[in-house]
Design an enzyme around this catalytic site. Structure first.
Site, PDB file in Angstrom:
ATOM      1  N   SER A 199       0.108   9.527   8.344  1.00 15.00           N
ATOM      2  CA  SER A 199      -0.469   8.723   7.286  1.00 15.00           C
ATOM      3  C   SER A 199      -1.699   7.927   7.740  1.00 15.00           C
ATOM      4  O   SER A 199      -2.478   7.500   6.907  1.00 15.00           O
ATOM      5  CB  SER A 199       0.586   7.767   6.740  1.00 15.00           C
ATOM      6  OG  SER A 199       0.924   6.808   7.726  1.00 15.00           O
ATOM      7  N   LYS A 250      -5.675  -0.228   9.778  1.00 12.67           N
ATOM      8  CA  LYS A 250      -4.975   0.491   8.708  1.00 12.67           C
ATOM      9  C   LYS A 250      -4.631  -0.472   7.579  1.00 12.67           C
ATOM     10  O   LYS A 250      -4.146  -1.586   7.833  1.00 12.67           O
ATOM     11  CB  LYS A 250      -3.707   1.136   9.279  1.00 12.67           C
ATOM     12  CG  LYS A 250      -2.972   2.050   8.300  1.00 12.67           C
ATOM     13  CD  LYS A 250      -1.797   2.743   8.992  1.00 12.67           C
ATOM     14  CE  LYS A 250      -1.094   3.730   8.072  1.00 12.67           C
ATOM     15  NZ  LYS A 250       0.004   4.445   8.771  1.00 12.67           N
ATOM     16  N   SER A 298       2.858   9.306  12.247  1.00 11.67           N
ATOM     17  CA  SER A 298       1.679   8.931  11.472  1.00 11.67           C
ATOM     18  C   SER A 298       0.468   8.486  12.285  1.00 11.67           C
ATOM     19  O   SER A 298      -0.626   8.356  11.743  1.00 11.67           O
ATOM     20  CB  SER A 298       2.041   7.836  10.471  1.00 11.67           C
ATOM     21  OG  SER A 298       2.669   8.416   9.354  1.00 11.67           O
TER      22      SER A 298
END
Lengths: 482, 488
Positions: free
Chosen positions: B156, B81, B180
């Site tokens: 997210s 990420k 997320s």
């Protein structure tokens, strides 16, 4: 002085701690390195980094708390103080807020013979900020983060001081303690011991506090006293003229000897304090506190009393000698080397500290290098005490001993500097001087005692300074009264 | 016929690399080729580290040839990420303000992945600073759902989930602050776990909400996910909030089954508002777990209705402070010639942050302001304690809680973009868990009528990720779901 008004003064001191590394990372906390060489992602506040508390900083803070009679909180915690400034790498400063490590306590000071106890509100730990440099580069301002993350103690007093002199005495006492604890070098010029003063005035007898003004930017004890003095007078004058005071921060301008407004309370920051989420609450157990307490050094008040009791020093001498730990240590080393206590005190206060000052051998509170070893100065003192040389000869010799390892006794012997106490030899010199100065002899005999000093001086001169002045004086008096 | 290399799972791939049967170089090339093929449709990656990955793969192969064991993730390509710092590789947090930021250091989790032999194949997309539930808040591009590119990947960590679902990498790292990891895992039909707070180091992970953020892995199946968590978990001296607790063998737990486990169904998590397909699939799965030997009991989390408000106050307050460092002074975007320092800060932050980030900074700043602290942040912390106690009470009587991950399956791109509150409610079933610091996992349990994956949530006791993996392993073993990629 303040015309029916009373001063109320509280001080906030920021003391930079002498730990090897910073408070939340492993970078060196040393002063004076080239800009931005003692930095890492953590103290630069790079994205993703986290603080890790330096255990040594906590130990130093506990030391300071115990030495000033504070209670050490078992549970304390860091908070974030949020504001934007280029020297603040993360956009917040990690400090303590609602739950400080040390609370209460106080310091005893004596001002003009009056003993007073100044209460402490709290002592807490925080990180220092970097430093903006504005005039080094044409393109704009620069920031040096070497100091960012250097550990600080914030020591907050109660508003217990009633005069600039008390404020000065409190600061000196506090700095002295920090130096004894070997946790701060106390250098105001380099900013490792910084002070903000909160001042207000009120009519004598009033219980409520007047409007408080904070003064910043004072970089010496003298400036603190001057700034507070100026500010109190300004406030009294304003009140007498019917003006309302407002809460504000003012800067001390040492060149113009005045404070001026920096920002008013209305524009003051909202720091949006909240518990620092990247650090766990700090737990200091009793065992840790006990261990730190057991390792505390003897502190100035105790040492002062011991010097008076064990060495028979006057309160004044004891005070002067114990203000600084290194000076007190030097004194004890001289006494251990055989010097008399009073002599040692005199040599230190009149000669040694003057040389240290002249040669700039001290960094604020720490003397980096002694100009003469305590054993050598003790040897010199012993030569005077034992009558081998007189005090003037000793003073004359001192510059030749600085920075060397020469034994004073050997030097005296080698150069024939031992004083002459031989009565026959000195008697001849005395009679010779009297014969050459009939006018002064007449003056003495008509009651002008002061002339004796001149005559002694003349004898000393003819003997090359080596005469024993006490013997000369005896011989002179005897000759003159015969 | 041999299966294509990009469909190999992490354990299978690493075993073959360690045995010298498969080169890390071939594995990496396959991942890069797959990424090139899927990216135009999916947009999971912000940066593909082709050169770095090939160099790292060559090093792994050299070590294997020399008789070394490069570790349990030998040669496995991993997507990271883009809020997790990678030395020398730009890390943007999907924000304009860090669009060109290149960290000087690796986050601890990246360091540990590399030490385990993994290869960082690329940096994957996310909502800006991890704020969002759909991956539409990225300033640098939208990630689409591999099951239906007209739909969101979830947020997210949408890039992390989409990269796994599209088989660009077998495993990825995401971060979970309010759901997320679990929400995009559910939307994309992959496994994802948010570990117990303190289980995984946050050092090098750009902070959104410090007391909530945790890094966790996403994988195609439960065991791969367990393997990666084992590699990144454990105490880190650079993170004072990381725990010194020993890390159990999570992979072993996957096979243990659920016989004897007591599972709690939080009443409030099955309330009205669940998409019927979602509720049906979750209840079918629970029956399958009962058939496998688990017992089921109803529990209550009475403060659930306050979780959304509490979560947004706490996370926004912490975010407002954590994001203060992006001020244009030391790195990242700076708007020049704004006219003075204050104007430079304002212009830089205005240009650098997207609408959602600004919204949360404002909310958080307000919640921490003098005079409002007690009413908002302080109160939220008190409610947080009540929420944590709810979970403690519920978990005192059972080994894990099970529920849907989200009330619905993946929604359409743009559908909730203009309605922040509707977007916030996407996380309603996940965001209480981080407030309590507990571990929770999302495992796929079927498809809805539109053919979109449904996520099954398992919430464990603190430090008990192993039980989450046991339950998830049993879900997988029950046959309600077969790990797969929707893309050919």
């Amino acid at each position: 002085m303040l015309d029916g008004y009373e001063a109320v003064i509280g001080l906030e001191v920021h003391a930079e701690l002498l730990t090897a590394s910073k408070i939340f990372c492993g970078c060196s906390a040393r002063f004076g390195a080239p800009p931005n060489t003692n930095v890492c992602p953590v103290c630069l506040g790079m994205p993703g980094v986290l603080p890790v508390l330096n255990r040594r900083v906590v130990e130093f803070a506990i030391r300071a708390g115990l030495a000033t009679g504070c209670t050490i909180a078992e549970h304390s915690r860091f908070a974030r103080k949020n504001y934007f400034y280029p020297d603040l790498s993360k956009g917040y400063q990690i400090s303590m807020y609602e739950q400080p490590l040390c609370v209460g306590g106080g310091l005893d000071v004596v001002v003009e013979g009056v003993a007073r106890r100044i209460g402490l509100t709290r002592i807490h730990m925080e990180e220092d900020t970097g430093k903006n440099i504005h005039d080094a580069h044409a393109a704009g301002s620069l920031v040096d983060f070497n100091r960012g993350g250097v550990p600080l103690l914030e020591i907050v007093s109660e508003p217990d001081m009633r005069s600039p002199a008390e404020a000065g005495a409190y600061l000196r006492a506090l700095r002295s303690i920090l130096q004894y604890l070997e946790i701060c070098d106390g250098n105001m010029e380099e900013g490792s011991f910084r002070c903000d003063a909160n001042c207000s005035v009120r009519r004598i007898g009033d219980r409520t506090l007047g409007t408080k003004v904070e003064i910043k930017n004072m970089n010496s004890f003298r400036n603190v006293e001057r700034a507070v003095d100026f500010e109190l007078a300004r406030q009294v004058q304003a009140l007498q003229q019917g003006e309302a005071l407002h809460q504000e921060t003012r800067l001390w301008d040492p060149d113009r000897s005045e404070t001026r407004s920096m920002r008013s309370k209305e524009s003051a920051h909202d720091y949006r304090y909240f518990p620092e989420p990247d650090l766990r609450p700090l737990v200091v157990d009793a065992a840790w506190v006990d261990a730190v307490r057991a390792a505390l050094p003897e502190l100035p008040p105790a040492r002062r009393q011991r010097f008076e009791a064990a060495h028979g020093l006057s309160a004044y001498d004891a005070d002067v000698l114990t203000q600084r730990k290194d000076v007190a240590d030097y004194f004890e080393a001289m006494v251990a080397a055989g010097a008399g206590a009073k002599d040692a005190a005199n040599w230190i206060t009149t000669e040694l500290l003057r040389i240290v000052r002249e040669q700039k051998l001290d960094d604020a509170l720490v003397i980096r290098e002694w100009p003469i070893a305590p054993t050598r100065l003790a040897a010199l003192a012993r030569l005077v005490e034992g009558g081998t040389i007189n005090r003037n000869t000793a003073k004359g010799l001192l510059p030749r001993l600085l920075g060397t390892d020469v034994d004073p006794a050997a030097l005296v012997a080698a150069e024939g500097l031992a004083q002459v106490s031989d009565r026959d030899a000195l008697d001849r010199a005395v009679r010779d001087v009297l014969a050459r100065h009939p006018e002064q002899v007449e003056q003495f005999r008509s009651g002008k005692e002061k002339v004796l000093g001149f005559l002694v001086g003349q004898v000393m001169k003819t003997t090359g300074g080596k005469a024993n002045p006490q013997v000369v004086q005896q011989l002179l008096r005897a000759a003159l009264s015969s | 016929m041999a299966e294509p290399l990009h469909t190999l799972g992490a354990r299978a791939a690493a075993e073959r690399v360690r045995r010298g049967e498969l080169s890390a170089a071939a594995l990496t090339d396959a991942a890069l080729a797959r990424t090139a093929a899927t990216e135009p449709t999916i947009g999971a990656f912000l940066t593909v580290c082709a050169d770095e990955a090939r160099a790292a793969a060559a090093e792994i192969d050299r070590r294997v040839a020399a008789g070394d064991d490069p570790g349990p993730l030998a040669g496995v390509p991993v997507g990271v990420k883009d809020i997790i710092c990678t030395a020398g590789v730009r890390t943007t947090a999907a924000s304009r303000i860090l669009e060109h930021f290149v960290p000087a250091y690796d986050a601890t989790v990246v360091e540990r992945l590399r030490r385990a032999g993994a290869i960082v194949a690329g940096k994957v997309n996310c909502d800006e600073f991890a704020m969002g539930s759909s991956c539409e808040n990225s300033a640098l591009g939208t990630t689409r759902n591999p099951w239906d590119p007209a739909r969101v990947a979830g947020g997210s960590s949408g890039g992390s989930a989409a990269a796994v679902a599209s088989a660009a990498c077998p495993v990825t790292l995401g971060t979970d602050t309010g759901g997320s990891i679990r929400l995009p895992a559910a939307f994309c039909g992959v496994v994802g776990i948010k570990p117990t707070y303190g289980r995984v180091s946050r050092y090098g992970v750009m902070a959104f909400a410090s007391t909530l953020d945790q890094v966790g892995p996403l994988g195609r199946d439960v065991a791969d996910t367990a393997l990666v968590l084992g590699a990144i978990a454990g105490h880190d001296p650079r993170d004072a909030t990381s725990s010194p607790r020993a890390v159990p063998n999570f992979v072993a737990a996957v096979e243990e089954g659920v016989r004897g486990l007591r599972l709690g169904l939080p009443r409030e998590y099955f309330a009205a508002g669940l998409q019927p397909d979602v509720e049906r699939a979750v209840r079918d799965t629970i029956r399958a777990l009962e058939a496998a030997g688990a017992s089921v009991t109803d529990v209550s989390l009475p403060h659930t209705e306050y979780a959304v408000a509490t979560y947004y106050l706490v996370s926004s307050a912490e975010a407002s402070s954590n994001l203060a460092r992006y001020d244009g002074v030391r790195y990242g975007l700076r708007v020049e010639d704004a006219g003075g320092l204050g104007a430079m800060y304002a212009a830089t932050r205005d240009a650098g942050f997207g609408a959602e980030v600004k919204r949360r900074i404002m909310l958080g700043t307000y919640a921490l302001s003098a005079g409002y602290y007690d009413a908002f942040y302080g109160k939220a912390q008190q409610v947080r304690t009540l929420i944590r106690r709810d979970f403690e009470a519920a978990l005192a009587g059972c080994d894990a809680l099970v529920s849907p991950v989200a009330p619905s399956t993946a929604f359409r791109l743009g559908e909730r973009l203009d309605d922040p509150l509707a977007m916030y409610l996407s996380d309603v079933l996940t965001l209480a868990v981080p407030l309590a610091g507990l571990p929770a996992l999302s495992v796929p349990c079927g498809l809805d009528a539109a053919g979109l994956p449904i996520g099954f949530q398992v919430i464990g006791r603190a430090w008990d990720e192993a039980t989450c993996f046991r339950v998830a392993g049993a879900v997988e073993a029950s046959g309600v779901w077969t790990p797969r990629s929707p893309l050919p």
